[in-house]
Design a protein around this motif. Structure first.
Motif, PDB file in Angstrom:
ATOM      1  N   UNK A 117       9.154  18.010   6.480  1.00 61.66           N
ATOM      2  CA  UNK A 117      10.520  17.771   6.569  1.00 61.66           C
ATOM      3  C   UNK A 117      11.025  17.003   7.858  1.00 61.66           C
ATOM      4  N   UNK A 118      10.264  17.343   8.889  1.00 63.94           N
ATOM      5  CA  UNK A 118      10.453  16.660  10.440  1.00 63.94           C
ATOM      6  C   UNK A 118      10.246  15.238  10.150  1.00 63.94           C
ATOM      7  N   UNK A 119       8.915  14.845   9.362  1.00 65.19           N
ATOM      8  CA  UNK A 119       8.515  13.664   9.286  1.00 65.19           C
ATOM      9  C   UNK A 119       9.735  12.765   8.593  1.00 65.19           C
ATOM     10  N   UNK A 120      10.234  13.332   7.670  1.00 68.15           N
ATOM     11  CA  UNK A 120      11.238  12.674   6.859  1.00 68.15           C
ATOM     12  C   UNK A 120      12.383  12.496   7.581  1.00 68.15           C
ATOM     13  N   UNK A 131      12.400  11.669  10.675  1.00 66.56           N
ATOM     14  CA  UNK A 131      11.888  10.606  11.655  1.00 66.56           C
ATOM     15  C   UNK A 131      12.126   9.393  10.705  1.00 66.56           C
ATOM     16  N   UNK A 132      11.755   9.310   9.558  1.00 62.07           N
ATOM     17  CA  UNK A 132      11.960   8.063   8.900  1.00 62.07           C
ATOM     18  C   UNK A 132      13.412   7.691   8.129  1.00 62.07           C
ATOM     19  N   UNK A 133      14.167   8.779   8.201  1.00 61.16           N
ATOM     20  CA  UNK A 133      15.517   8.690   7.645  1.00 61.16           C
ATOM     21  C   UNK A 133      16.419   7.523   7.934  1.00 61.16           C
ATOM     22  N   UNK A 134      16.394   7.423   9.440  1.00 59.53           N
ATOM     23  CA  UNK A 134      17.334   5.969   9.715  1.00 59.53           C
ATOM     24  C   UNK A 134      16.769   4.913   9.172  1.00 59.53           C
ATOM     25  N   UNK A 135      15.691   4.662   8.658  1.00 55.74           N
ATOM     26  CA  UNK A 135      15.075   3.612   8.312  1.00 55.74           C
ATOM     27  C   UNK A 135      15.052   3.348   6.733  1.00 55.74           C
ATOM     28  N   UNK A 136      15.333   4.532   5.964  1.00 56.15           N
ATOM     29  CA  UNK A 136      15.223   4.619   4.566  1.00 56.15           C
ATOM     30  C   UNK A 136      16.812   4.774   4.017  1.00 56.15           C
ATOM     31  N   UNK A 137      17.053   3.993   2.990  1.00 55.57           N
ATOM     32  CA  UNK A 137      18.146   3.908   2.399  1.00 55.57           C
ATOM     33  C   UNK A 137      18.254   4.864   1.207  1.00 55.57           C
ATOM     34  N   UNK A 166       0.776  -1.034  -0.149  1.00 54.50           N
ATOM     35  CA  UNK A 166      -0.082   0.078   0.078  1.00 54.50           C
ATOM     36  C   UNK A 166       0.923   1.196  -0.008  1.00 54.50           C
ATOM     37  N   UNK A 167       0.149   2.413  -0.577  1.00 52.47           N
ATOM     38  CA  UNK A 167       0.882   3.460  -0.417  1.00 52.47           C
ATOM     39  C   UNK A 167       0.303   4.204   0.813  1.00 52.47           C
ATOM     40  N   UNK A 168       1.515   4.908   1.348  1.00 54.69           N
ATOM     41  CA  UNK A 168       0.866   5.518   2.713  1.00 54.69           C
ATOM     42  C   UNK A 168       1.422   7.178   2.726  1.00 54.69           C
ATOM     43  N   UNK A 169       0.217   8.159   3.299  1.00 51.91           N
ATOM     44  CA  UNK A 169       0.463   9.556   3.081  1.00 51.91           C
ATOM     45  C   UNK A 169       0.366  10.004   4.299  1.00 51.91           C
ATOM     46  N   UNK A 170       1.348  10.733   4.624  1.00 52.71           N
ATOM     47  CA  UNK A 170       1.434  11.377   5.813  1.00 52.71           C
ATOM     48  C   UNK A 170       0.760  12.841   5.944  1.00 52.71           C
ATOM     49  N   UNK A 203       6.020   2.963  -1.903  1.00 55.09           N
ATOM     50  CA  UNK A 203       5.579   4.692  -2.086  1.00 55.09           C
ATOM     51  C   UNK A 203       5.147   5.261  -0.826  1.00 55.09           C
ATOM     52  N   UNK A 204       5.689   6.447  -0.291  1.00 54.18           N
ATOM     53  CA  UNK A 204       5.559   7.181   0.752  1.00 54.18           C
ATOM     54  C   UNK A 204       5.195   8.573   0.331  1.00 54.18           C
ATOM     55  N   UNK A 205       4.081   9.073   0.582  1.00 51.94           N
ATOM     56  CA  UNK A 205       3.739  10.520   0.131  1.00 51.94           C
ATOM     57  C   UNK A 205       3.579  11.477   1.521  1.00 51.94           C
ATOM     58  N   UNK A 206       3.651  12.707   1.243  1.00 57.12           N
ATOM     59  CA  UNK A 206       3.579  13.761   2.093  1.00 57.12           C
ATOM     60  C   UNK A 206       2.731  14.763   1.759  1.00 57.12           C
ATOM     61  N   UNK A 207       1.493  14.900   2.620  1.00 54.76           N
ATOM     62  CA  UNK A 207       0.398  16.027   2.264  1.00 54.76           C
ATOM     63  C   UNK A 207       0.764  17.345   3.086  1.00 54.76           C
TER      64      UNK A 207
END
Ligand code: SAM
Length: 322
Positions: free
Chosen positions: A206-209, A211-217, A181-185, A243-247
């Protein structure tokens, strides 16, 4: 083609079917808002309006929302009628997912094509705190039923709140990617019950990203198109992809590309999610559809659509539908 005062072309109708919802999300539904919808547009009133918007004004996409559209009696018939309108290429729905476990297939058979499901937490206690309902399992069942029914795509929507679910973003991404699934924050908007505390609770994308950065290559930005989300193809550290989206209505608004109009269940027209209503269309919808009057009211309301949304929202989310 229908254009607003700033020459943006309108092609997308978001139609709220009821202000009623099973949930009472902390950021969405004010305490005073009761589940007693009155004066709702009927399926027979919705169909000619959508037919006119498609045939005369080029509307191609309709999203059913609310409150919760699944709290509306006769939803299947409304889907069938809207999906049957010539020119409508896509009928989508935004829902809390609670009833999809039993009804996803029925909605799919009626013509629903895609669905966005709200899911703010995978932790049962936090889910309860955020939505007012202790029914996380039912929503997860609803997500799986939507996939099973062949709704495509199924997307997850998560509103991110500082001091609540912010640290849970990596788990939510893993959940979504495991199901394809695609997730959108979604950034919190200053409307609804948290508007007075918006500054303390808002998490910019940008803050959400971060938080995700350590998990994303790897993040690879996808073309924006007419999407409201900024979307990335991601590869997680463990190799999973998705796929990850940001609204980002607040940190980076997408008003310049806005192609939407909104009509609520009582026929109120909103040219913008966060602005004041642009008048009632009801005189053109009842007792029978009057296309000339409808266009007059629509064009009048649309001419006031601002270049950018105001700093704070006026509408009640459960009326307008997001
Ligand atoms: N009941 C449905 C649902 O749960 O998705 C549809 C209606 S809901 C109003 C539509 C969307 O608006 C949801 O994704 C919800 O999370 C979002 N929303 C509500 N209030 C919000 C706010 N203050 N800021 C950002 N998004 C909000």
């Amino acid at each position: 083609m229908l254009r607003d005062g700033k020459l943006r072309t309108i092609g997308y109708l978001r139609l709220s079917l009821t202000p009623a919802c099973h949930m009472r999300c902390v950021y969405c539904r004010p305490g005073f808002h009761r589940n007693n919808p009155r004066n709702l547009l009927e399926a027979e009133e919705i169909e000619p309006m959508v037919r006119h918007l498609a045939a005369t004004h080029g509307v191609r996409k309709v999203r059913l929302t609310g409150g919760d559209p699944t709290a509306r009696s006769g939803l299947t018939e409304i889907i069938r009628r809207v999906a049957g309108v010539e020119g409508v290429e896509e009928v989508a729905m935004t829902t809390n997912g609670l009833l999809l476990g039993t009804r996803a297939q029925e909605y799919r058979d009626a013509g629903l094509r895609r669905v966005n499901i709200s899911l703010d937490s995978l932790d049962p206690e936090r889910f309860h705190r955020m939505t007012g309902l202790d029914q996380l399992d039912r929503v997860v069942e609803g997500i799986d039923a939507a996939l099973e029914a062949g709704l495509e795509p199924v997307r997850i929507n998560t509103v991110v709140l500082q001091g609540e679910n912010e640290e849970e973003l990596p788990d939510l991404v893993a959940f979504a990617l495991d199901r394809g699934l695609e997730i959108r924050f979604i950034e919190l908007m200053p409307m609804g019950p948290l508007a007075p505390k918006w500054k303390e609770r808002y998490v910019p994308a940008p803050r959400m990203q971060e938080v995700l950065n350590p998990h994303v290559q790897e993040w690879t930005r996808l073309p924006q198109g007419s999407e409201s989300a900024t979307r990335f193809r991601v590869t997680l550290q463990d190799g999973r992809q998705g796929t990850v989206g940001f609204i980002t209505p607040m940190s980076c608004n997408f008003c310049a590309a806005c192609d939407r109009i909104r009509i609520t269940a009582d026929g109120t027209f909103y040219p913008c999610l966060m602005d004041r209503p642009g008048g009632s269309l009801m005189p053109a919808l009842r007792p029978t559809f009057d296309p000339e009057l409808f266009d007059e009211l629509l064009v009048r309301g649309l001419s006031g659509k601002a270049a950018e949304h105001p700093a704070e929202g006026f509408a009640i989310m459960t009326n307008i539908g997001g």
